[in-house]
Motif scaffolding. Structure first.
Motif, mmCIF file in Angstrom:
data_model
loop_
_atom_site.group_PDB
_atom_site.id
_atom_site.type_symbol
_atom_site.label_atom_id
_atom_site.label_comp_id
_atom_site.label_asym_id
_atom_site.label_seq_id
_atom_site.Cartn_x
_atom_site.Cartn_y
_atom_site.Cartn_z
ATOM 1 N N ALA A 70 12.683 -2.058 -0.417
ATOM 2 C CA ALA A 70 12.161 -0.922 -1.173
ATOM 3 C C ALA A 70 12.392 -1.114 -2.662
ATOM 4 N N SER A 71 11.536 -0.468 -3.451
ATOM 5 C CA SER A 71 11.734 -0.461 -4.896
ATOM 6 C C SER A 71 12.697 0.658 -5.256
ATOM 7 N N LEU A 72 13.361 0.526 -6.384
ATOM 8 C CA LEU A 72 14.259 1.577 -6.839
ATOM 9 C C LEU A 72 13.509 2.878 -7.074
ATOM 10 N N GLU A 73 12.281 2.765 -7.597
ATOM 11 C CA GLU A 73 11.485 3.959 -7.869
ATOM 12 C C GLU A 73 11.202 4.731 -6.590
ATOM 13 N N CYS A 74 10.897 3.997 -5.521
ATOM 14 C CA CYS A 74 10.622 4.653 -4.242
ATOM 15 C C CYS A 74 11.868 5.341 -3.705
ATOM 16 N N LEU A 75 13.000 4.695 -3.808
ATOM 17 C CA LEU A 75 14.238 5.286 -3.292
ATOM 18 C C LEU A 75 14.659 6.516 -4.081
ATOM 19 N N LYS A 76 14.284 6.550 -5.351
ATOM 20 C CA LYS A 76 14.564 7.752 -6.142
ATOM 21 C C LYS A 76 13.708 8.918 -5.654
ATOM 22 N N ARG A 77 12.473 8.619 -5.252
ATOM 23 C CA ARG A 77 11.578 9.672 -4.739
ATOM 24 C C ARG A 77 11.957 10.086 -3.325
ATOM 25 N N ARG A 95 17.259 -3.635 1.126
ATOM 26 C CA ARG A 95 17.222 -4.603 0.040
ATOM 27 C C ARG A 95 16.308 -4.081 -1.060
ATOM 28 N N ILE A 96 16.787 -4.063 -2.288
ATOM 29 C CA ILE A 96 15.983 -3.648 -3.425
ATOM 30 C C ILE A 96 15.033 -4.783 -3.794
ATOM 31 N N ALA A 97 13.757 -4.446 -3.972
ATOM 32 C CA ALA A 97 12.750 -5.456 -4.299
ATOM 33 C C ALA A 97 11.841 -4.938 -5.408
ATOM 34 N N SER A 98 11.346 -5.848 -6.202
ATOM 35 C CA SER A 98 10.415 -5.469 -7.259
ATOM 36 C C SER A 98 9.044 -5.160 -6.664
ATOM 37 N N GLU A 99 8.207 -4.511 -7.460
ATOM 38 C CA GLU A 99 6.862 -4.198 -6.991
ATOM 39 C C GLU A 99 6.071 -5.472 -6.693
ATOM 40 N N LEU A 100 6.282 -6.515 -7.482
ATOM 41 C CA LEU A 100 5.589 -7.776 -7.243
ATOM 42 C C LEU A 100 5.998 -8.392 -5.904
ATOM 43 N N VAL A 101 7.277 -8.285 -5.585
ATOM 44 C CA VAL A 101 7.759 -8.805 -4.302
ATOM 45 C C VAL A 101 7.152 -8.013 -3.151
ATOM 46 N N LEU A 102 7.162 -6.694 -3.252
ATOM 47 C CA LEU A 102 6.590 -5.867 -2.187
ATOM 48 C C LEU A 102 5.104 -6.134 -2.028
ATOM 49 N N GLU A 103 4.418 -6.353 -3.131
ATOM 50 C CA GLU A 103 2.985 -6.675 -3.071
ATOM 51 C C GLU A 103 2.760 -7.991 -2.350
ATOM 52 N N ALA A 104 3.631 -8.969 -2.593
ATOM 53 C CA ALA A 104 3.503 -10.270 -1.941
ATOM 54 C C ALA A 104 3.823 -10.202 -0.455
ATOM 55 N N MET A 105 4.625 -9.234 -0.059
ATOM 56 C CA MET A 105 5.016 -9.101 1.349
ATOM 57 C C MET A 105 3.935 -8.467 2.214
ATOM 58 N N THR A 106 3.046 -7.687 1.613
ATOM 59 C CA THR A 106 2.084 -6.914 2.392
ATOM 60 C C THR A 106 0.656 -7.346 2.098
ATOM 61 N N ASP A 107 -0.268 -6.831 2.910
ATOM 62 C CA ASP A 107 -1.686 -7.122 2.676
ATOM 63 C C ASP A 107 -2.411 -5.916 2.092
ATOM 64 N N THR A 108 -1.662 -4.939 1.595
ATOM 65 C CA THR A 108 -2.278 -3.760 0.994
ATOM 66 C C THR A 108 -2.518 -3.993 -0.494
ATOM 67 N N VAL A 109 -3.577 -3.392 -1.006
ATOM 68 C CA VAL A 109 -3.920 -3.541 -2.410
ATOM 69 C C VAL A 109 -2.875 -2.854 -3.292
ATOM 70 N N THR A 110 -2.454 -1.666 -2.865
ATOM 71 C CA THR A 110 -1.457 -0.901 -3.623
ATOM 72 C C THR A 110 -0.253 -0.621 -2.735
ATOM 73 N N PRO A 111 0.806 -1.422 -2.835
ATOM 74 C CA PRO A 111 2.005 -1.192 -2.018
ATOM 75 C C PRO A 111 2.592 0.195 -2.267
ATOM 76 N N GLN A 112 3.212 0.751 -1.235
ATOM 77 C CA GLN A 112 3.757 2.101 -1.338
ATOM 78 C C GLN A 112 5.252 2.132 -1.639
ATOM 79 N N GLY A 113 5.794 0.982 -1.996
ATOM 80 C CA GLY A 113 7.168 0.965 -2.476
ATOM 81 C C GLY A 113 8.237 0.733 -1.441
ATOM 82 N N ILE A 114 7.877 0.709 -0.161
ATOM 83 C CA ILE A 114 8.891 0.499 0.886
ATOM 84 C C ILE A 114 8.226 -0.047 2.130
ATOM 85 N N LEU A 115 8.906 -0.945 2.817
ATOM 86 C CA LEU A 115 8.410 -1.466 4.086
ATOM 87 C C LEU A 115 9.583 -1.849 4.968
#
Length: 301
Positions: A70-77, A95-115
């Motif tokens: 998850a991103s820090l921003e998502c965990l704050k929300r 595990r805290i991950a950057s938005e770029l990392v989360l984007e690379a992990m998924t096949d979605t155009v706009t990652p939602q900050g946690i997976l």
């Protein structure tokens, strides 16, 4: 971010890291089948996965979630995610991950900050039938992942006991299917790869009636509901073809062709949802919702 405005030291920031690539492989069906794992993306899906994981672990069952990013921003929300993952019964660490990392992990155009990386949750048909189910939704040759997820979500909302997908239906662990279930994948038993003929035979042997949702069916769903309501008031209903309040397995067919002739022949009855306006028919998700709720209401009177 910490006080310096930088990510924590242990945050994942490299989208080309081996761990990132390993998670990203689960977007492909072959990797999912080999590892028997899939991805749940977004706050709602991950929350439901974590709740199911905690419940399973508390009961001495198998883990459902193995990793959370998850991103820090998502965990704050959504601070409750930390509580769920770090619960004593869950034994997880986000595990805290950057938005770029989360984007690379998924096949979605706009990652939602946690997976979350999850283990397969499907169960054998034997387990479902042993629980004496009253309502089952069967998807026969349903190919669209969004439709499959929508029907599973409707079955969950209607209080169905299970959803069964035939061998020729879509992979329910497809990322689009998982997203469209809105977390319901973690709420009720799901059976995969069923042979429809064997399934119907075993459902009947377990005491379930089998109804096929068919726009040209000889039975009218509204009439079945009226008859069920009359019986609930101890009114006599002569020549009733089917008691909607009895345990039932509903067959739902392919989006374009519906159920095949062979599949229709397996059912006890073919039931049509009446269309009162000018629409030619209902789509799969809507028709399945109407049928499942009709049975659920009759069974709960």
């Amino acid at each position: 971010m910490n006080e310096t405005g930088r990510p924590p030291v242990d945050a994942m920031t490299n989208p080309r890291a081996d761990r990132v690539k390993d998670v990203a492989k689960l977007a492909g069906r072959s990797a999912r089948l080999k590892r028997r794992q899939f991805l749940a993306e977004g706050p709602q899906a991950v929350r439901e996965a974590l709740l199911a994981h905690r419940e399973s672990m508390t009961a001495g069952g198998s883990p459902i979630v193995t990793e959370v990013y998850a991103s820090l921003e998502c965990l704050k929300r959504y601070p409750e995610m930390m509580d769920l993952a770090h619960d004593r019964a869950s034994h997880l660490h986000i595990r805290i991950a950057s938005e770029l990392v989360l984007e690379a992990m998924t096949d979605t155009v706009t990652p939602q900050g946690i997976l979350a990386v999850c283990n397969f949750v499907d169960v054998p048909l034997e387990a479902v039938l042993a629980s004496k189910p009253k309502l089952i939704a069967v998807l026969a040759q349903v190919r669209d992942p969004g439709n499959a997820g929508t029907v599973l979500r409707a079955a969950d909302a209607a209080g169905a006991d299970a959803v069964v997908l035939t061998a020729s239906s879509v992979d329910i662990y497809n990322s689009k299917s998982v997203r469209s279930t809105a977390g319901s994948l973690f709420h009720l038993p799901v059976v995969l790869g069923a042979d429809v003929e064997e399934l119907v035979e075993r459902c009947k042997a377990a005491g379930l009636g089998v109804l096929a949702a068919d726009g040209y069916g000889h039975l009218n769903l509204d009439l079945l509901q009226d008859e069920s309501a009359a019986r609930s008031f101890d009114q006599e209903v002569p020549d009733s073809a089917y008691a909607l309040e009895t345990p039932t397995a509903w067959l739902f067919g392919n989006e374009a062709q519906g159920l095949s002739d062979a599949e229709l022949e397996l059912a006890d009855h073919r039931v049509a949802v009446p269309v009162y306006g000018s629409a030619e028919s209902l789509n799969l998700g809507t028709a399945a919702t109407v049928c499942l709720y009709a049975s659920a209401r009759a069974q709960r009177r």
